[in-house]
Enzyme design. Structure first.
Site, PDB file in Angstrom:
ATOM      1  N   GLU A   1      22.489  51.207  66.521  1.00  0.00           N
ATOM      2  CA  GLU A   1      21.858  50.425  67.587  1.00  0.00           C
ATOM      3  C   GLU A   1      21.988  48.925  67.334  1.00  0.00           C
ATOM      4  O   GLU A   1      21.620  48.111  68.171  1.00  0.00           O
ATOM      5  CB  GLU A   1      20.385  50.837  67.753  1.00  0.00           C
ATOM      6  CG  GLU A   1      19.482  50.610  66.550  1.00  0.00           C
ATOM      7  CD  GLU A   1      19.496  51.762  65.529  1.00  0.00           C
ATOM      8  OE1 GLU A   1      20.590  52.303  65.255  1.00  0.00           O
ATOM      9  OE2 GLU A   1      18.424  52.087  65.001  1.00  0.00           O
ATOM     10  N   ARG A   2      22.536  48.550  66.158  1.00  0.00           N
ATOM     11  CA  ARG A   2      22.652  47.109  65.867  1.00  0.00           C
ATOM     12  C   ARG A   2      23.915  46.500  66.448  1.00  0.00           C
ATOM     13  O   ARG A   2      23.966  45.313  66.704  1.00  0.00           O
ATOM     14  CB  ARG A   2      22.631  46.885  64.356  1.00  0.00           C
ATOM     15  CG  ARG A   2      21.280  47.238  63.774  1.00  0.00           C
ATOM     16  CD  ARG A   2      21.262  47.031  62.284  1.00  0.00           C
ATOM     17  NE  ARG A   2      20.472  48.064  61.645  1.00  0.00           N
ATOM     18  CZ  ARG A   2      20.571  48.409  60.381  1.00  0.00           C
ATOM     19  NH1 ARG A   2      21.448  47.830  59.597  1.00  0.00           N
ATOM     20  NH2 ARG A   2      19.799  49.344  59.884  1.00  0.00           N
TER      21      ARG A   2
ATOM     22  N   CYS B   1      30.616  49.936  52.240  1.00  0.00           N
ATOM     23  CA  CYS B   1      30.249  51.017  51.313  1.00  0.00           C
ATOM     24  C   CYS B   1      31.239  51.090  50.158  1.00  0.00           C
ATOM     25  O   CYS B   1      30.979  51.713  49.144  1.00  0.00           O
ATOM     26  CB  CYS B   1      30.201  52.346  52.030  1.00  0.00           C
ATOM     27  SG  CYS B   1      31.813  52.886  52.563  1.00  0.00           S
TER      28      CYS B   1
HETATM   29  P1  NAD Z   1      21.444  53.570  58.235  1.00  0.00           P
HETATM   30  O1  NAD Z   1      21.254  54.767  57.396  1.00  0.00           O
HETATM   31  O2  NAD Z   1      20.273  52.644  58.434  1.00  0.00           O
HETATM   32  O3  NAD Z   1      21.871  54.006  59.725  1.00  0.00           O
HETATM   33  C1  NAD Z   1      22.934  54.890  59.961  1.00  0.00           C
HETATM   34  C2  NAD Z   1      22.680  55.661  61.240  1.00  0.00           C
HETATM   35  O4  NAD Z   1      21.487  56.432  61.088  1.00  0.00           O
HETATM   36  C3  NAD Z   1      22.470  54.766  62.455  1.00  0.00           C
HETATM   37  O5  NAD Z   1      23.127  55.331  63.560  1.00  0.00           O
HETATM   38  C4  NAD Z   1      20.959  54.763  62.637  1.00  0.00           C
HETATM   39  O6  NAD Z   1      20.565  54.613  63.983  1.00  0.00           O
HETATM   40  C5  NAD Z   1      20.535  56.121  62.112  1.00  0.00           C
HETATM   41  N1  NAD Z   1      19.194  56.087  61.514  1.00  0.00           N
HETATM   42  C6  NAD Z   1      18.613  55.041  60.868  1.00  0.00           C
HETATM   43  N2  NAD Z   1      17.363  55.378  60.464  1.00  0.00           N
HETATM   44  C7  NAD Z   1      17.169  56.662  60.819  1.00  0.00           C
HETATM   45  C8  NAD Z   1      16.073  57.579  60.657  1.00  0.00           C
HETATM   46  N3  NAD Z   1      14.956  57.235  60.037  1.00  0.00           N
HETATM   47  N4  NAD Z   1      16.222  58.823  61.144  1.00  0.00           N
HETATM   48  C9  NAD Z   1      17.359  59.192  61.778  1.00  0.00           C
HETATM   49  N5  NAD Z   1      18.420  58.365  61.955  1.00  0.00           N
HETATM   50  C10 NAD Z   1      18.328  57.121  61.491  1.00  0.00           C
HETATM   51  O7  NAD Z   1      22.711  52.790  57.676  1.00  0.00           O
HETATM   52  P2  NAD Z   1      23.270  51.378  58.128  1.00  0.00           P
HETATM   53  O8  NAD Z   1      22.350  50.315  57.638  1.00  0.00           O
HETATM   54  O9  NAD Z   1      23.643  51.379  59.570  1.00  0.00           O
HETATM   55  O10 NAD Z   1      24.641  51.328  57.302  1.00  0.00           O
HETATM   56  C11 NAD Z   1      24.725  50.904  55.980  1.00  0.00           C
HETATM   57  C12 NAD Z   1      24.737  52.068  55.027  1.00  0.00           C
HETATM   58  O11 NAD Z   1      25.796  52.942  55.329  1.00  0.00           O
HETATM   59  C13 NAD Z   1      24.959  51.653  53.584  1.00  0.00           C
HETATM   60  O12 NAD Z   1      24.120  52.411  52.758  1.00  0.00           O
HETATM   61  C14 NAD Z   1      26.411  52.006  53.335  1.00  0.00           C
HETATM   62  O13 NAD Z   1      26.761  52.229  51.998  1.00  0.00           O
HETATM   63  C15 NAD Z   1      26.545  53.235  54.141  1.00  0.00           C
HETATM   64  N6  NAD Z   1      27.936  53.521  54.462  1.00  0.00           N
HETATM   65  C16 NAD Z   1      28.528  54.561  53.831  1.00  0.00           C
HETATM   66  C17 NAD Z   1      29.856  54.863  54.087  1.00  0.00           C
HETATM   67  C18 NAD Z   1      30.527  56.017  53.407  1.00  0.00           C
HETATM   68  O14 NAD Z   1      31.572  56.445  53.881  1.00  0.00           O
HETATM   69  N7  NAD Z   1      29.988  56.547  52.331  1.00  0.00           N
HETATM   70  C19 NAD Z   1      30.577  54.078  54.991  1.00  0.00           C
HETATM   71  C20 NAD Z   1      29.930  53.026  55.630  1.00  0.00           C
HETATM   72  C21 NAD Z   1      28.595  52.757  55.357  1.00  0.00           C
END
Ligand code: NAD
Length: 499
Positions: free
Chosen positions: A176-177, A281
């Site tokens: 959503e960001r 990541c």
């Molecule tokens: P995030 O976990 O906050 O959000 C990811 C998704 O989950 C979003 O679509 C968000 O709307 C949803 N979400 C957030 N809170 C939620 C909740 N309480 N319940 C259900 N859904 C929820 O992650 P972010 O800040 O958007 O992204 C950064 C993170 O992603 C970092 O930890 C990074 O390392 C990781 N990442 C991992 C990879 C990989 O391939 N391993 C790749 C890119 C990013």
């Protein structure tokens, strides 16, 4: 203020829940748009029409499906500048980095054009007298992807391209960001000839995610984001009987051996540690030089390079090294961790706390930080910082450095810098991490290999993209057929061995 939409059945649809999320301009701190947050009813309706559309798509031959992706490649290349600009505007990364984000997604779309080949089944002629056996890969039906803010083009493409190529309908719940690029990709897919309903972009937060987890029509979920949410989605999705793969956070170590080329190692660390403001990541967040002399030499090489970094909005020119963090909340969190590092006794060698940019004082910029003498008990070591903060942990020996990476709870990526092939080989074979770089700081595998971390960086059996994606988004059906010649036999009451 711009009100963003969902993308349902081939068109933009306004949010109906009355709930919205702020989408910031990270360079100025202003709210530039609002993204609708879907209700459970909106999500369920999007899934129901996706299920209808999927029936015909699943029965369409793979080559025709691949042709839609072929056209998508052309359209994305046509619109590369537009996509990159929209991406930078909401995320804050530089334009070349935004193009890289689009490009790395595009390469997976290109790989998926090989669907007819990748979906070829297996066939055994004459498995028994008059008996042939064949296995085919069939689509799952409706599948969903939940994606993070930091790669708003690449990760949605990693998910929807193989899912669609395999004959599924896809529900995308982007971050959503920064939801604009996923919506633009949906428009391009329509222009490329994708029938309506097969890609539904449903914007939302936890309510939409929970609706995905509990929707009985959705067969599989791919998630990328932080580890606590990955664990939650994996647990609830699996217990609801779905196929789930979740990719989580990271703490990537780069081991620097005494024989490494120090200039090369320092250049690599600066790019991998501070590029995209550390919001990757696969960013390197921990440098592990082996031996005191290596550690001192590395600091000496790093400091002038870090002090030269140009931190500015993406609009400030092609020489910008990194931009702002995505939100004010992210900035507060990163600066809080920097304070904890100081309190817990790490040595702050480069201090970016006072960084400010004239005209952009309210933006989410964070100056670069370098910590030395970090130990594994400190919060800056234990937590994923996701900001421009590099920690140096000094190791006394190669074995100590290896153990550090192995004991860390995350296992996404790691790298070793050395001139010694034996050390590099030993490290690659023994370390319990999913993606390894040898003199390569960010070893993101290309589209035809697979991407995935170990330990708390990955949950589920199959990786993203490459051949694994075609396994994840299909299920196998095996047919044993007999066309007997001669006299019919009577019934059989036991498992028959083929003879
Ligand atoms: P995030 O976990 O906050 O959000 C990811 C998704 O989950 C979003 O679509 C968000 O709307 C949803 N979400 C957030 N809170 C939620 C909740 N309480 N319940 C259900 N859904 C929820 O992650 P972010 O800040 O958007 O992204 C950064 C993170 O992603 C970092 O930890 C990074 O390392 C990781 N990442 C991992 C990879 C990989 O391939 N391993 C790749 C890119 C990013």
């Amino acid at each position: 203020m711009q009100e963003l939409t969902h993308w349902i059945d081939g068109k933009h649809v306004k949010g109906g829940s009355g709930r919205f999320a702020d989408v910031f301009n990270p360079a100025t701190g202003e709210v530039q748009a609002k993204a609708p947050l879907a209700s459970k009813a909106e999500l369920d309706a999007a899934v129901a029409s996706a299920a209808e559309a999927q029936v015909k798509w699943g029965a369409t031959n793979p080559q025709r499906r691949a042709r839609v992706l072929m056209e998508l490649v052309r359209l994305i290349n046509r619109d590369m500048d537009k996509l990159a600009e929209a991406l930078s505007r909401e995320h804050g990364k530089t334009i070349p980095d935004a193009k890289g984000d689009v490009q790395r997604g595009l390469e997976v779309v290109e790989f998926c054009i090989g669907a007819p080949h990748l979906l070829k089944g297996e066939f055994t002629d004459s498995a028994g007298p008059g008996i042939d056996m064949y296995s085919m890969r069939q689509p799952l039906g409706v599948v969903a992807g939940i994606t993070p803010f930091n790669f708003p083009a690449m990760i949605p493409m990693w998910k929807f391209a193989p899912a669609l190529a395999c004959g599924n309908a896809f529900i995308l719940k982007p971050s959503e960001r920064d939801p604009s690029v996923p919506l633009m990709l949906a428009e391009l897919l329509k222009e490329a000839g994708l029938p309506d309903g097969l890609l539904q972009v449903v914007n939302g937060d936890k309510e939409a995610v929970d609706a995905i987890l509990d929707n009985e029509t959705i067969q599989a979920i791919g998630f990328v984001g932080s580890t606590p949410i990955a664990e939650y989605i994996y647990g609830r999705g699996c217990s609801n009987g779905k196929r789930v793969q979740c990719f989580g956070g990271a703490k990537n170590h780069m081991i620097v051996m005494p024989d490494a080329d120090m200039d090369q190692a320092a250049d690599a660390l600066v790019g991998a540690g501070y590029g995209a403001a550390g919001e990757r990541c696969m960013a390197i967040s921990v440098a592990v030089p082996v031996g005191e002399k290596t550690a001192d030499a590395l600091i000496e090489k790093l400091v002038p390079r870090i002090e030269k970094l140009k931190i500015a909005p993406y609009t400030a020119g092609a020489d910008v090294d990194y931009g702002p963090l995505v939100t004010g909340e992210a900035k507060k969190r990163v600066l809080g961790l920097v304070e904890s590092g100081i309190k817990q006794g790490a040595k702050l060698v480069v201090d970016g706390r006072d960084f400010s940019l004239q005209g952009y004082e309210d933006g989410f910029f964070v100056g670069p930080h370098l910590f030395d003498n970090v130990t594994p008990e400190m919060d800056i070591y234990k937590q994923e910082i996701f900001g421009p903060v590099l920690s140096q942990v000094r190791a006394g020996s190669y074995e100590e450095a290896l153990k550090l990476a192995m004991d860390n709870e995350y296992g996404n990526g790691t790298a070793i810098f050395t001139r010694d092939g034996d050390t590099a080989r030993d490290f690659s074979n023994r370390v319990n991490v999913g993606m390894i770089g040898v003199n390569v700081p960010i070893p993101v595998p290309l589209a035809y290999h697979t991407f995935g971390g170990w330990k708390k960086s990955g949950f589920g059996d199959l990786n993203q993209h490459g051949p694994d994606a075609f396994r994840f988004y299909t299920r196998t059906k095996t047919v044993t057929s007999r066309w007997p010649s001669g006299l019919k036999e009577g019934g059989e009451f036991h498992f028959k061995a083929m003879d």
